[in-house]
Design an enzyme around this catalytic site. Structure first.
Site, short mmCIF file in Angstrom:
data_model
loop_
_atom_site.label_atom_id
_atom_site.label_comp_id
_atom_site.label_asym_id
_atom_site.label_seq_id
_atom_site.Cartn_x
_atom_site.Cartn_y
_atom_site.Cartn_z
N SER A 283 1.03 -1.09 0.09
CA SER A 283 0.07 0.07 0.10
C SER A 283 0.83 1.05 0.01
CB SER A 283 -0.91 0.03 1.25
OG SER A 283 -0.07 0.61 2.38
N ASP A 284 0.45 2.39 -0.62
CA ASP A 284 1.13 3.53 -0.58
C ASP A 284 1.03 4.00 1.20
OD1 ASP A 284 2.53 5.92 -0.76
OD2 ASP A 284 1.24 6.77 -2.62
#
Ligand code: NAG
Ligand code: NAG
Ligand code: NAG
Length: 761
Positions: A283-284
């Site tokens: 995930s960012d």
């Protein structure tokens, strides 16, 4: 991502950050020595499964984050998944600079190398970056995965991170990604490093009023998703088998990307067959936090535990968590059944398989383990960084002043502007420390040029021009270094205006009033050049983007004619009024009503069009008559069956062209092939980039022949359901921008779906 979010929170260190870099597991003597993961002759999946099988749930649950503690019982050291290398090894969490590793090659930003239209250059750049990155890792100064490339198409000129991407065109970004990943990962079974394509998907907004990247719901039609926002990721996943993909902050059609099983499972893993090697999704940073109940986020779930469950169940395997004061409690999310045992095991298997494929468990004598300090900042890397900058510089305007010999009567040159003497500006975001920095003034002086240097304004609306005027009065040529830099366009910060900074404009106008030729060298991305075009003494405009560690040398080599410019704009230059006509949050590509549409495919009123770029010589280009004029769709597909499963990858016959240099200077030439024609469903794009090739060093009087290669994907249109369809009809391949040659041909037979798009449920 990613930098820390700007919202201030009290810092509470809950998880100690992983310092240093990789410590490879000891497969010879450590606790894993008899585990199959250490058996280099076994299949990667079996190796990873054996390792995961040796871990208990607490150990698995602790390792679902970027700052992974490892498993000391098994001899697995802490591992930081957050390493950056957008255009060279960068300063960030997982990378420790110092000692023999105090510098690494800093190439131009992707927007500049995007302008080079030279895929071999991009691949070589990927080889250098990954070689240096692996050398850092081998010496305990980095890890094995890097969050690069950024391949989101540069949809809106206000975007603060557009310069991290190769440009606005989906096909160009696709080809750039292909070349870069090949360079980064290598082509064998073991990856030199793991590349990570980001940000999946439709991420191209930092903040627009109260809308931020943490809560933006991008409303994207299925057609635009399949045709524009996703093809670079299709390349990464399906065709380049990239080791990792990052899901983005924004939501797409109501579902945050990091919780979207449609994006991550239906399309990415199933439709693009990315399951085959069990690659992982990261995930960012804080994207999972922002899909829970965090202030300013999506509020898609009402607790962090539910957010974690939603992300993992949808297919995210590792959560980057940067926000101080919170830490993802995967264990309580698991215990409250927000995600299953099978999901936990799968996430761990995918992560570990990534490390297996990067040779983490292969021992000290394995491939790439010998890379070290001697492989960083080599002469080859240095030369390539200069060449990349030269190839990416675009000549936007030239009234004959360039190239200019800066000898003899031109021996005094005024170099004025905010980045004339400031090398740091040339690097842009996500930079590391380069081995040297050659700004334009330094480069000019080392060429023996007498420089009268004066700083200039960046964003100030007015500036004292007296010092600049007196420097100009002493000089015979005035070079103004202007535009914007990455304090103006940057992560977390979009712009509201794309006008030329007014203080710079008044200074240019004042200098132009002296009656001497003014050359403007613009850096950064979008600003509207219209006001410059009406100042008659502004004789030339060059665009340099973010040209990297040797950017000053590249610019001066072009100005003096040592190198000829041949770069092409990878973006449309929009008029400043565009920001009033196109709401930033409108993701639609096609125009409708007063909405002007986006990119060169749909928007007409450009200042400079995508593909624009002048030369110091002239070219005559022709399509060879031997190219057939009719093709049967059935024959095209029949000759391809068996060779490629994916019909969009079926080759289309190459177009033979000749390129003659009819002027007096040697120069590279970028052959751009755009497809135009009214076939399939309307409305019809103005034209679409379909193929391109850079030719090198075409000598005056010389003719080079080449083949423009392309695939059926370039001829197909995407229908409203996202299907990529080959339609019968009349097509024209137009060469160059503006068009200087073309060839028209017909496809006959039945329309055929090349790629049937999975519909959102
Ligand atoms: C999907 O990947 C598997 C494993 O690599 C491969 O055998 C299969 O042919 C791929 N499917 C397609 C459609 O390419
Ligand atoms: C100076 O002139 C020489 C010979 O014409 C040329 O090769 C050189 O590139 C020039 N230098 C500059 C800085 O223009
Ligand atoms: C092709 O080129 C010819 C000659 O330059 C031009 O007249 C014609 O309009 C072009 N056709 C298309 C469809 O671009």
């Amino acid at each position: 991502m990613a930098s820390l979010r700007s919202v201030a929170l009290t810092f509470v260190a809950i998880v100690a950050p992983v310092m240093g870099g990789v410590t490879y597991p000891d497969c010879a003597n450590g606790p894993l020595r008899s585990n199959l993961v250490c058996d280099t002759s076994a299949a990667p999946e079996a190796r990873a499964a054996a390792l995961v099988g040796a871990m208990n749930n607490n150990e698995k649950l602790a390792n679902l984050i970027n700052n992974s503690p490892g498993v000391s019982r098994l001899g697995l050291s802490p591992y930081q998944w957050w390493n950056e290398a957008l255009h060279g090894v960068a300063h960030n969490r997982g990378i420790t600079w110092g000692g023999q590793f105090s510098a690494a090659t800093q190439f131009p930003q992707a927007i500049t190398t995007g302008a080079a239209f030279d895929d071999a250059l991009i691949e070589r750049m990927g080889v250098v970056i990954s070689t240096e990155a692996r050398a850092f890792a081998n010496n305990g100064r980095a890890h094995l995965d890097f969050w690069t490339p950024n391949v989101n198409p540069f949809r809106d000129p206000r975007w603060g991170r557009g310069h991290e991407t190769p440009g606005e065109d989906a096909f160009r970004n696709k080809k750039w990604a292909e070349a870069f990943i090949k360079g980064m990962q290598g082509t064998g079974p073991t990856h030199r490093v793991i590349a990570t394509c980001k940000h999946y998907a439709a991420y191209d907004l930092e903040n627009s009023g109260s809308t931020t990247r943490f809560n933006f719901n991008a409303k994207v039609s299925t057609q635009d998703l399949a045709e524009y926002y996703l093809p670079p990721f299709q390349q990464c996943a399906r065709d380049s088998k990239v080791g990792s993909i990052m899901c983005s902050y924004n939501a797409v059609n109501g579902v945050p990307a990091c919780a979207s099983s449609y994006l991550m499972d239906t399309i990415l893993r199933k439709h693009w067959n990315w399951t085959d090697q069990n690659q992982y999704i990261v995930s960012d940073c804080d994207a999972v936090y922002y899909l829970g109940n965090a202030n300013g986020g999506h509020r898609y779930k009402s607790s962090y535990a539910a957010a974690i469950g939603a992300a993992l169940e949808a297919g995210c395997d590792n959560m980057c968590w940067a926000t101080s004061g919170t830490t993802p409690d995967a264990a309580s999310a698991f215990n409250s059944r927000h995600f299953s045992q099978a999901t936990l095991d799968k996430a761990m298997l995918r992560q570990m398989q990534g490390l297996v494929r990067a040779g983490y468990f292969d021992g000290p004598n394995s491939l790439y383990r010998n890379l070290g300090a001697a492989d960083v900042n080599t002469n080859i890397a240095r030369d390539l960084a200069l060449k990349a900058a030269e190839e990416g510089i675009v000549l936007l305007k030239n009234d004959g002043v360039l190239p200019v010999s800066l000898n003899g009567s031109n021996s005094q040159v005024a170099m004025i502007g905010f980045w004339a003497n400031t090398a740091d500006k040339m690097l842009g975001g996500y930079s590391g420390s380069p081995p040297f920095k050659h700004d334009p003034v330094t480069a000019a002086r080392s060429m023996g040029i007498t420089v009268n240097y004066v700083n200039g304004p960046l964003t100030q609306s007015s500036a004292d021009t007296s010092a600049a005027v007196s420097a100009a009065q002493k000089s015979s040529v005035i070079i103004f270094f202007g535009g914007i830099d990455n304090t103006v366009e940057k992560e977390s910060q979009d712009r509201t205006s794309i006008s030329w900074p007014s203080g710079q404009l008044s200074m240019i106008q004042r200098l132009a009033g002296l009656g001497k030729p003014v050359i403007v060298v613009r850096m950064g991305t979008h600003v509207d050049d219209t006001p410059l075009l009406s100042v008659s003494n502004v004789k030339a405009i060059l665009w340099a983007g973010y040209p990297g560690q040797d950017g000053g040398t590249a610019v001066m080599n072009i100005i003096t004619g040592k190198t000829s410019p041949a770069g092409r704009l990878p973006v449309t230059v929009y008029p400043s009024a565009y920001t009033n006509q196109a709401p930033y949050t409108n993701m639609a590509l096609r125009p409708s009503g007063s909405y002007p549409g986006r990119t060169y495919r749909w928007y007409r009123n450009t200042v400079f069009p995508f593909g624009h770029g002048l030369h110091y010589t002239t070219f005559h280009v022709a399509v060879d008559d031997s190219f057939p004029k009719t093709f049967s769709i059935a024959d095209l597909l029949a000759s391809c069956k068996g060779a490629a499963y994916y019909l969009d990858l079926c080759p289309f016959p190459s177009v033979p062209i000749t390129v003659a240099n009819t002027g007096s200077r040697a120069s590279d030439y970028v052959a751009l092939g755009f497809l135009a024609g009214e076939y399939g469903p309307g409305p019809y794009p103005i034209k679409t980039l379909a193929t391109y090739k850079r030719l090198f060093d075409v000598q005056p009087g010389q003719t080079q022949t080449t083949q423009l290669e392309w695939k059926l994907e370039s001829l197909a249109r995407v229908d409203q359901d996202g299907n990529r369809v080959l339609y019968p009809g009349t097509y024209t391949l137009q060469l160059d921008q503006p068009m200087i040659a073309n060839v028209t041909f017909t496809l006959t037979g039945e329309e055929t779906v090349l790629d049937k798009w999975p519909q959102p449920s």
